[in-house]
Design a protein around this motif. Structure first.
Motif, PDB file in Angstrom:
ATOM      1  N   GLU A  87       0.844  -1.204   0.000  1.00  0.00           N
ATOM      2  CA  GLU A  87       0.000   0.000   0.000  1.00  0.00           C
ATOM      3  C   GLU A  87       0.880   1.255   0.000  1.00  0.00           C
ATOM      4  OE1 GLU A  87      -2.869  -0.692  -0.643  1.00  0.00           O
ATOM      5  OE2 GLU A  87      -3.612  -2.401   0.504  1.00  0.00           O
ATOM      6  N   PHE A  88       1.915   1.239   0.844  1.00  0.00           N
ATOM      7  CA  PHE A  88       2.815   2.402   0.877  1.00  0.00           C
ATOM      8  C   PHE A  88       3.653   2.489  -0.394  1.00  0.00           C
ATOM      9  CE2 PHE A  88       2.037   2.136   5.528  1.00  0.00           C
ATOM     10  CZ  PHE A  88       1.552   3.425   5.688  1.00  0.00           C
ATOM     11  N   LEU A  89       3.918   1.355  -1.003  1.00  0.00           N
ATOM     12  CA  LEU A  89       4.583   1.377  -2.308  1.00  0.00           C
ATOM     13  C   LEU A  89       3.684   2.072  -3.326  1.00  0.00           C
ATOM     14  CD1 LEU A  89       6.840   0.598  -4.234  1.00  0.00           C
ATOM     15  CD2 LEU A  89       5.793  -1.671  -4.458  1.00  0.00           C
ATOM     16  N   GLY A  90       2.375   1.803  -3.267  1.00  0.00           N
ATOM     17  CA  GLY A  90       1.427   2.478  -4.147  1.00  0.00           C
ATOM     18  C   GLY A  90       1.410   3.973  -3.911  1.00  0.00           C
ATOM     19  N   ILE A  91       1.454   4.372  -2.641  1.00  0.00           N
ATOM     20  CA  ILE A  91       1.509   5.805  -2.320  1.00  0.00           C
ATOM     21  C   ILE A  91       2.790   6.425  -2.882  1.00  0.00           C
ATOM     22  CG2 ILE A  91       1.739   7.464  -0.419  1.00  0.00           C
ATOM     23  CD1 ILE A  91      -0.062   5.598   1.242  1.00  0.00           C
ATOM     24  N   SER A  92       3.894   5.698  -2.763  1.00  0.00           N
ATOM     25  CA  SER A  92       5.178   6.186  -3.281  1.00  0.00           C
ATOM     26  C   SER A  92       5.131   6.386  -4.792  1.00  0.00           C
ATOM     27  CB  SER A  92       6.284   5.193  -2.904  1.00  0.00           C
ATOM     28  OG  SER A  92       7.517   5.573  -3.466  1.00  0.00           O
ATOM     29  N   LEU A  93       4.533   5.424  -5.508  1.00  0.00           N
ATOM     30  CA  LEU A  93       4.435   5.538  -6.969  1.00  0.00           C
ATOM     31  C   LEU A  93       3.561   6.733  -7.371  1.00  0.00           C
ATOM     32  CD1 LEU A  93       3.981   1.762  -7.927  1.00  0.00           C
ATOM     33  CD2 LEU A  93       6.016   3.175  -8.284  1.00  0.00           C
ATOM     34  N   GLY A  94       2.453   6.916  -6.636  1.00  0.00           N
ATOM     35  CA  GLY A  94       1.584   8.049  -6.939  1.00  0.00           C
ATOM     36  C   GLY A  94       2.279   9.378  -6.701  1.00  0.00           C
ATOM     37  N   LEU A  95       2.993   9.487  -5.590  1.00  0.00           N
ATOM     38  CA  LEU A  95       3.716  10.719  -5.274  1.00  0.00           C
ATOM     39  C   LEU A  95       4.800  10.990  -6.306  1.00  0.00           C
ATOM     40  CD1 LEU A  95       4.108  10.281  -1.403  1.00  0.00           C
ATOM     41  CD2 LEU A  95       2.604  11.902  -2.573  1.00  0.00           C
ATOM     42  N   SER A  96       5.464   9.918  -6.740  1.00  0.00           N
ATOM     43  CA  SER A  96       6.531  10.067  -7.730  1.00  0.00           C
ATOM     44  C   SER A  96       5.994  10.675  -9.018  1.00  0.00           C
ATOM     45  CB  SER A  96       7.169   8.706  -8.017  1.00  0.00           C
ATOM     46  OG  SER A  96       8.128   8.807  -9.039  1.00  0.00           O
ATOM     47  N   TYR A  97       4.846  10.203  -9.473  1.00  0.00           N
ATOM     48  CA  TYR A  97       4.279  10.749 -10.713  1.00  0.00           C
ATOM     49  C   TYR A  97       3.884  12.216 -10.535  1.00  0.00           C
ATOM     50  CZ  TYR A  97       1.414  11.622 -14.766  1.00  0.00           C
ATOM     51  OH  TYR A  97       0.908  12.168 -15.924  1.00  0.00           O
ATOM     52  N   LEU A  98       3.385  12.550  -9.355  1.00  0.00           N
ATOM     53  CA  LEU A  98       2.950  13.932  -9.102  1.00  0.00           C
ATOM     54  C   LEU A  98       4.129  14.866  -8.867  1.00  0.00           C
ATOM     55  CD1 LEU A  98      -0.080  13.228  -6.722  1.00  0.00           C
ATOM     56  CD2 LEU A  98      -0.161  13.860  -9.140  1.00  0.00           C
ATOM     57  N   GLY A  99       5.350  14.314  -8.819  1.00  0.00           N
ATOM     58  CA  GLY A  99       6.528  15.150  -8.614  1.00  0.00           C
ATOM     59  C   GLY A  99       6.728  15.562  -7.178  1.00  0.00           C
TER      60      GLY A  99
END
Length: 545
Positions: free
Chosen positions: A142-154
């Motif tokens: 789940e936190f990996l998913g949050i990390s991927l989302g944050l990465s795309y948003l810069g």
């Protein structure tokens, strides 16, 4: 509350006193002594609005980071060809979750504690330990998913993941059940951001409709497709859901009187989760069709980048936000299922109605699990790919055993009294368990033997199907030969709404037939062998072999 015609049922089995009282939902309250009939539509709607929550949260929480990865992989690699799997899972979702909502409302005792009390210390410890391990790994994803989302948003990933963990812990630890449920409803509303994403990507309605017709993608390797189908099953029907919904219903103080409203809540959740899953498959199918990325799935972050590239930055942002939103809901629900189970089995106070100072162990377990999981994600070099594989395999191995105990508990008259399963439901659930066991065997074999071929998978499926049919025929013959018995303690149908399970100490010991004892022994041996082989394979992967 007055219950049935036998003296022992004048008491209830609820383990935490905070689980008795008014129903305090996100959008309404129902008083404990409110027994008025709901005859008008307006009264029924007000009651439903107050009850809604457990089924909605558990289903939307099911569309978490793992689901985003699995569904979008199906869409990017095979278009809409596997949408039909979602329809097959609808009755499975409903039957499984309806049984646990029944157990929660009638017994007032969590799933793990019931397994401990009715099947002994081994299975009780096994259910809690395997749930803890699987949930811990799931929360990491789940936190990996949050990390991927944050990465795309810069946005900075490390502080963002830690902040997300702290926010989730704080939201759960307010000491107010209603406050937590309102936050969940806000996040559920946020998950609807997938709907405008679908309009921006505008997948073909004809292709989506065709995808609901069962079939395999043309030219695809059977073994790869089968493993993805098993992944879809594993991410849609997960063990944590059983433990979470039963305990959450208890914590919300829902009783058998409101059973039908809770079933409606569950159906609302199922509709939302299937619509969301359909969008997560259909959007990548439309976005990547005819592009070099089609058939080359990497992760949910790659899907976000592809959507931003081919549809537009706004669409990519919507997908990333939806991914973060889903991961937060999933982390909260999965973490709570663990804390509830630990509180149930260890005799700790375990209710969101309690403040942190009044339920230290319950909140400490939740906070510790989330904070440690978040730290693992932000540590450089963490084996996140290995963890993702571990989640898929453990879910596949453990789900059949969870469903077996669910079925046994729902046929235990000491536990459910007049609310036990009917014959048709037992037949359907037994068939579901057979399918889950077969899929579990295929998934376990594929991880242990990564070079397994499509023909070998078909052999496992056929052998499992034949064995299941022979077992079913044997049980059917035994049931026909068994003489019918009248039950002197049969509860009148009119008394069902007020029947609650008596205190656990007053229950008669479970009566397990020779066949059920043999079945549990076989299940124990299978789980032991499967777990050992999976651990060996994971170690091999970790060492680079």
């Amino acid at each position: 509350m007055t219950t049935t015609n036998t003296p022992r049922t004048q008491q209830h089995a609820v383990l935490d006193s905070a689980h008795v009282g008014n129903i305090e939902g996100a959008f309404g309250t129902i008083q404990l002594d409110d027994t008025a009939p709901r005859t008008k539509l307006s009264a029924k709607l007000r009651t439903l609005v107050a009850i809604v929550g457990p089924g909605l949260i558990v289903m939307v929480g099911d569309n978490d980071a793992g689901a985003f990865g699995t569904y979008t992989q199906a869409g990017q690699n095979y278009g809409t060809a596997l949408l039909w799997v979602l329809l097959l899972l609808v009755p499975v979702l409903y039957v499984n979750q309806e049984m646990v909502l029944r157990l929660g409302a009638v017994t007032g005792v969590g799933h793990a504690r019931l397994i401990l009390e009715r099947f002994g210390k081994f299975w009780g410890a096994f259910s809690v330990i395997d749930l803890f391990i699987l949930n811990a790994l799931t929360i990491i994803t789940e936190f990996l998913g949050i990390s991927l989302g944050l990465s795309y948003l810069g946005l900075p990933e490390v502080p963002g993941v830690i902040i997300a963990a702290v926010v989730i812990v704080a939201a759960v630890s307010t000491g107010s059940f209603r406050r937590f449920e309102r936050l969940c409803m806000f996040l559920i509303f946020g998950s609807l951001i997938l709907v405008p994403l679908a309009f921006l990507a505008h997948p073909s309605a004809a292709e989506v409709a065709h995808g609901f017709i069962p079939g395999f993608p043309p030219g695809a390797e059977l073994s790869t497709v089968m493993l993805l189908i098993i992944g879809i099953v594993g991410t849609t029907v997960a063990p944590w859901q059983l433990f979470f919904q039963q305990s959450y219903i208890i914590d919300k103080r829902i009783t058998p009187r409101f059973m039908n409203y809770e079933k409606a809540d569950l159906w609302i959740g199922i509709v939302i989760v299937i619509v969301g899953a359909t969008i997560l498959i259909a959007v990548p199918a439309a976005v990547f069709a005819g592009t070099p990325e089609f058939g080359n799935f990497t992760d949910a972050g790659g899907v976000a980048a592809g959507i931003g590239k081919y549809v537009g930055r706004v669409a990519g942002i919507l997908f990333a936000i939806a991914l973060i939103d889903a991961s937060i809901i999933g982390a909260a629900a999965v973490g709570l299922s663990t804390s509830y189970a630990l509180g149930d089995t260890l005799g700790l106070k375990h209710s969101l109605h309690r403040k942190v100072s009044d339920a230290k162990g319950f909140y400490a377990a939740f906070a510790g699990l989330l904070i440690v999981s978040a730290i693992i994600v932000v540590i450089p070099g963490s084996p996140l790919g290995l963890i993702t594989v571990g989640v898929q395999v453990l879910a596949g191995v453990l789900l059949p055993s969870a469903t077996v105990f669910l079925l046994l508990l729902c046929n235990d008259k000491e536990v459910l009294g007049p609310w036990v399963n009917g014959r048709r439901l037992n037949i359907f659930t037994s068939a579901v368990i057979a399918v889950l066991v077969i899929l579990s065997l295929v998934l376990t074999a594929s991880v242990i033997f990564p070079d397994i071929s499509g023909d070998q998978i078909i052999m496992i499926l056929v052998a499992g199907a034949v064995l299941s049919m022979l077992t079913g025929v044997g049980f059917a013959v035994a049931r026909v030969r068994r003489p019918a018995r009248s039950d002197p303690d049969e509860v009148p149908r009119s008394a069902r709404a007020s029947w609650r399970m008596p205190p656990i100490a007053l229950l008669n010991p479970p009566k397990l037939s020779t066949g059920r004892r043999l079945g549990l022994s076989v299940l124990r041996i299978y789980l032991l062998i499967a777990m050992i082989l999976v651990i060996v394979r994971v170690i091999q992967l970790a060492l680079g072999h």
